[in-house]
Enzyme design. Structure first.
Site, PDB file in Angstrom:
ATOM      1  N   SER A 100     -43.771 -14.686 -24.233  1.00 23.65           N
ATOM      2  CA  SER A 100     -45.223 -14.826 -24.248  1.00 23.65           C
ATOM      3  C   SER A 100     -45.774 -14.998 -25.659  1.00 23.65           C
ATOM      4  CB  SER A 100     -45.851 -13.630 -23.539  1.00 23.65           C
ATOM      5  OG  SER A 100     -47.220 -13.828 -23.309  1.00 23.65           O
ATOM      6  N   ASP A 239     -51.690 -19.173 -25.635  1.00 27.28           N
ATOM      7  CA  ASP A 239     -50.558 -18.523 -26.300  1.00 27.28           C
ATOM      8  C   ASP A 239     -49.273 -19.287 -25.984  1.00 27.28           C
ATOM      9  OD1 ASP A 239     -50.239 -17.741 -23.658  1.00 27.28           O
ATOM     10  OD2 ASP A 239     -49.528 -15.740 -24.171  1.00 27.28           O
ATOM     11  N   ASP A 241     -46.779 -19.111 -24.014  1.00 32.03           N
ATOM     12  CA  ASP A 241     -46.347 -19.483 -22.661  1.00 32.03           C
ATOM     13  C   ASP A 241     -47.508 -19.910 -21.772  1.00 32.03           C
ATOM     14  OD1 ASP A 241     -47.412 -16.915 -22.223  1.00 32.03           O
ATOM     15  OD2 ASP A 241     -46.004 -16.505 -20.596  1.00 32.03           O
ATOM     16  N   ASP A 243     -50.302 -18.412 -20.601  1.00 36.27           N
ATOM     17  CA  ASP A 243     -51.030 -17.585 -19.633  1.00 36.27           C
ATOM     18  C   ASP A 243     -52.197 -16.830 -20.255  1.00 36.27           C
ATOM     19  OD1 ASP A 243     -49.635 -15.652 -21.043  1.00 36.27           O
ATOM     20  OD2 ASP A 243     -48.638 -14.768 -19.302  1.00 36.27           O
TER      21      ASP A 243
END
Length: 449
Positions: A100, A239, A241, A243
């Site tokens: 993430s 960000d 990834d 999400d």
């Protein structure tokens, strides 16, 4: 049952340190194959752009096919895209290789169910059960097969665009999109430009090492500078990834997940499409709660983490929730936090109401809030420490009901987070410093014992 490897957001850690090693990922793939092949033999794997993703993708693929399940590889794709593709390909599970918002030196694994949601505690426990069993390869004729899905990005782009009303366009809007050199680099700019916006892209040159390094939702200063320099209408920061979502308005003000929830909820209310309430977290600003109460919108707090936001949404039967960090869940549209989808909901409000981002936020007055992170060698629960219980009581007495104190252990990093919210900056600053000192005293005592 206490889980050994799974935390609040899958499995995460430093690359090369157990469990983020090729050997473990091979066994994890095999264990997941054992669990998910009972329903369907197909498991989908995606990843972000960090260099270690290639290594772990190969290890997971080998483990899964050794268990007798098939693999579908989609390459670098946003986490919410894996949730969507898992559903649309009718896979039994989706796996995301990502840490993430963390730096490239970390990596992790997230699982999605066949329905595109986070897997249950029971499924995590079953995977951990098989992790403790000897790895046995199925007979050669039963070994799974791996295939690469070449049109995954195009499928997800069309899905995102399909959530925006037919006939509504972003023409006339200048948008700066920051992809954090992460998984949305080849997706997000196309979504917004194909809907008619003029798009300036930054953070779209991943090299495996620069994910989240200088840009993105956790470092929005570069986006802020670009919005002001380009005289853009809005800046969108995702960000690594994809999400999380953080916004920058035309004046360069950074707008977080609380602001985004306020805009989406009030727009839905004004257009007659809102029902139920909004789920925030323990970190959501008290000013957001007050603003919702004034407009008649219900508000409920969940524990920190998009998993808990989702659980509370389902518990209440509500469809909108999120965190100040930018995880925004629009359950009427998708099953998990999705930065691109959330950004489209804000842009829809701007276009349909003919207002700028800052104008949509009139009515939201936030309390001063300060957060400090204290790195620890070993996580502990702050509220269970007598010295910290006393310190929290002292801080609450000084706030006199006009603020909040929160001490909690991070679910993804070895950190103790200290947050204070109050009516004035001076009181907040003093109480944060006081609580940080008390936490450090406890950490020192634990280290010497």
């Amino acid at each position: 049952m206490m889980r050994k490897y799974f935390g609040t957001d899958g499995i995460r850690g430093k690359v090369g340190t157990m469990p983020i090693t090729p050997e473990f990922m091979l066994k994890l793939g095999w264990a997941a194959g054992q669990v998910f092949k009972e329903n369907d033999k197909k498991i989908l794997i995606g990843k972000d752009t960090r260099i270690s993703g290639y290594m772990f993708e190969s290890a997971l693929e080998s483990g899964i096919v050794a268990a007798g399940a098939d693999v579908r590889l989609v390459g670098p794709m946003p986490t919410p895209a894996i949730a969507y593709l898992t559903r649309t390909f009718r896979a039994s599970a989706g796996i995301v290789i990502s840490a993430s918002h963390n730096p490239y030196t970390d990596n992790g694994i997230k699982f999605f169910s066949a329905e595109g949601g986070k897997i249950s505690d029971e499924i995590e426990e079953r995977i951990e059960y098989f992790l403790e069993q000897p790895m046995v390869v199925v007979e050669s004729s039963l070994i799974g097969r791996a295939k690469r899905i070449d049109d995954a990005a195009g499928r997800y782009i069309e899905y995102c665009k399909g959530t925006f009303p037919i006939g509504l366009q972003l023409s006339g809007l200048k948008i700066v999109v920051d992809c954090a050199d992460g998984a949305t680099y080849h997706v997000a700019p196309r979504v917004f430009s194909e809907l008619g916006a003029e798009v300036i892209s930054i953070g779209v040159n991943p090299d495996g090492l620069n994910i989240n390094e200088f840009s993105g939702a956790t470092k929005p200063e570069l986006l802020r500078k670009n919005v002001l320099a380009e005289e853009a209408d809005i800046g969108i920061a995702l960000d690594g990834d994809g999400d999380r979502l953080i916004l920058v308005d035309r004046h360069g003000e950074i707008r977080d997940g609380d602001d985004i929830l306020y805009i989406i909820a009030n727009h839905l209310m004004r257009t007659g499409r809102f029902s139920g309430g909004v789920v925030g977290t323990l970190m959501s600003n008290f000013g957001l709660e007050l603003a919702f109460s004034e407009t008649g919108i219900g508000f409920s707090r969940a524990a920190v983490g998009d998993r808990y936001v989702n659980e509370k949404l389902m518990q209440h039967g509500w469809v909108l929730g999120g965190e100040p960090s930018g995880h925004i869940v629009c359950r009427s549209i998708t099953t998990t936090g999705d930065g691109i989808i959330a950004a489209l909901q804000v842009l829809r409000a701007m276009v349909e109401e003919g207002k700028s981002l800052d104008e949509l936020l009139v009515g939201l007055v936030k309390f001063p809030q300060k957060l400090k992170n204290i790195r620890v060698a070993k996580r502990f629960v702050p509220n269970e420490e007598p010295a910290l219980q006393k310190a929290i009581a002292v801080a609450n007495e000084r706030l006199n009901g006009l603020g909040r104190v929160l001490l909690r252990a991070s679910g993804t990093e070895p950190l103790i987070r200290v947050m204070v919210e109050g009516r004035d900056d001076q009181t907040v600053d003093e109480l944060v410093d006081y609580l940080v000192e008390e936490v450090n005293s406890v950490v020192s005592a634990k280290a010497s014992s």
